[in-house]
Design a protein around this motif. Sequence first.
Motif, short mmCIF file in Angstrom:
data_model
loop_
_atom_site.label_atom_id
_atom_site.label_comp_id
_atom_site.label_asym_id
_atom_site.label_seq_id
_atom_site.Cartn_x
_atom_site.Cartn_y
_atom_site.Cartn_z
N TYR A 1 -10.37 30.21 2.21
CA TYR A 1 -10.32 31.58 2.73
C TYR A 1 -8.89 31.96 3.12
O TYR A 1 -8.42 33.07 2.84
N GLU A 2 -8.21 31.03 3.80
CA GLU A 2 -6.85 31.32 4.23
C GLU A 2 -5.92 31.55 3.04
O GLU A 2 -5.08 32.46 3.06
N SER A 3 -6.09 30.75 2.01
CA SER A 3 -5.25 30.92 0.82
C SER A 3 -5.53 32.26 0.15
O SER A 3 -4.59 32.95 -0.31
N ALA A 4 -6.80 32.64 0.09
CA ALA A 4 -7.14 33.91 -0.54
C ALA A 4 -6.57 35.09 0.26
O ALA A 4 -6.09 36.07 -0.32
N ALA B 1 -6.18 39.02 -0.90
CA ALA B 1 -7.55 39.33 -1.27
C ALA B 1 -8.31 39.90 -0.07
O ALA B 1 -8.16 39.44 1.06
N GLY B 2 -9.13 40.91 -0.33
CA GLY B 2 -9.97 41.49 0.70
C GLY B 2 -11.29 40.75 0.82
O GLY B 2 -11.54 39.75 0.14
N GLY B 3 -12.16 41.27 1.69
CA GLY B 3 -13.42 40.60 1.94
C GLY B 3 -14.31 40.52 0.72
O GLY B 3 -14.89 39.47 0.43
N VAL B 4 -14.41 41.64 -0.04
CA VAL B 4 -15.27 41.63 -1.22
C VAL B 4 -14.72 40.69 -2.28
O VAL B 4 -15.47 39.93 -2.91
N ARG B 5 -13.40 40.71 -2.48
CA ARG B 5 -12.80 39.83 -3.48
C ARG B 5 -12.95 38.36 -3.08
O ARG B 5 -13.19 37.49 -3.93
N SER C 1 -14.83 35.76 -5.49
CA SER C 1 -14.01 34.74 -6.15
C SER C 1 -14.05 33.38 -5.48
O SER C 1 -13.76 32.37 -6.12
N VAL C 2 -14.41 33.34 -4.19
CA VAL C 2 -14.40 32.06 -3.46
C VAL C 2 -15.80 31.68 -3.00
O VAL C 2 -16.31 30.60 -3.36
N THR C 3 -16.42 32.54 -2.20
CA THR C 3 -17.69 32.18 -1.57
C THR C 3 -18.81 32.01 -2.58
O THR C 3 -19.49 30.97 -2.61
#
Length: 306
Positions: free
Chosen positions: A200-203, A208-212, A216-218
């Motif tokens: 999350y920190e890297s994104a 990156a915003g919450g939706v992205r 892309s991550v979650t």
Amino acid sequence: MGRPAPLRAGGPGSPWAYLLIAPAVAGMLYLLLYPLARAVLISFQDFRLRQLILGDAEFVGLHNYETLLSDPRFWEVVRRTFAFMAVNVVAIMFLSTLVALMTERLGKVGRTAVLSSLVLVWAVPVVAATTVFQWLFHSEFGIVNEALTGLGFSSFEGYPWFAHGGAAFAIVVLLVVWQSVPFAAITLYSALTTVPVELYESARMDGAGGVRIFRSVTFPLMRPIFMLVLSLEVIWTFKAFVQIWVMTRGGPGDATTILPVYAVQTALAQQRYDLGSAASMLTVLLMSAVLVLYIRQLFRQEGESP
């Protein structure tokens, strides 16, 4: 002198191991497989009240299935079942994902309160919850009508919710969603806690915003859990029976009649246990087909992903 070796009944392949679990396995097979086998058998017989009493049922082959498949009402019920399933599953997955994401961002006290509330809702018996919803939407004494009337919507004074097909369908959907969200939300929240915070920190450092971040991550990391929960909710909503039977018995008309309700109506009201069993078998086949197609698509996506 050395200590004597402990007595052992045998290793994993020992006959004792199988003898010890045999009663539990036999009981499980009897309780699960016998009713299924009996229903399959009845679906191929002419089995009505007379045959139930005298036990002289005759085999009729696929006649019961041909009768169902040629009935326009059956196909109308099938369409309504899939619509009911789709509406419920979409609402459950959307709301449970939001609740799980919100719970993850709360503090310890807030998180405990939310999870405790979800567990309490999940623990409410189905019949009790259905009865509460009946009283909430009661035409004369319901809190919903009282609240809407107090807000200035005078047309809802004494409004008979369960006399209108669309309203009754919406209430059943609301009840099923309310009962299903706790399990899905708790499961998704548990999966969220396994996602490394560093990702999350890297994104966020990359802008990156919450939706992205979620896309892309979650979601990629939680996809197996999402798919599992989705499959369980498909099964749960496809076979929803108690809520509808207690609340509306499939009415008004056929507005809330889905396949499990249709099978019981056919078996009890018409005393056509053969057609009811055939409808149940078709319900199992349709639900299995949906899950097989869904799982195949899932595996295909997993194979195409890098």
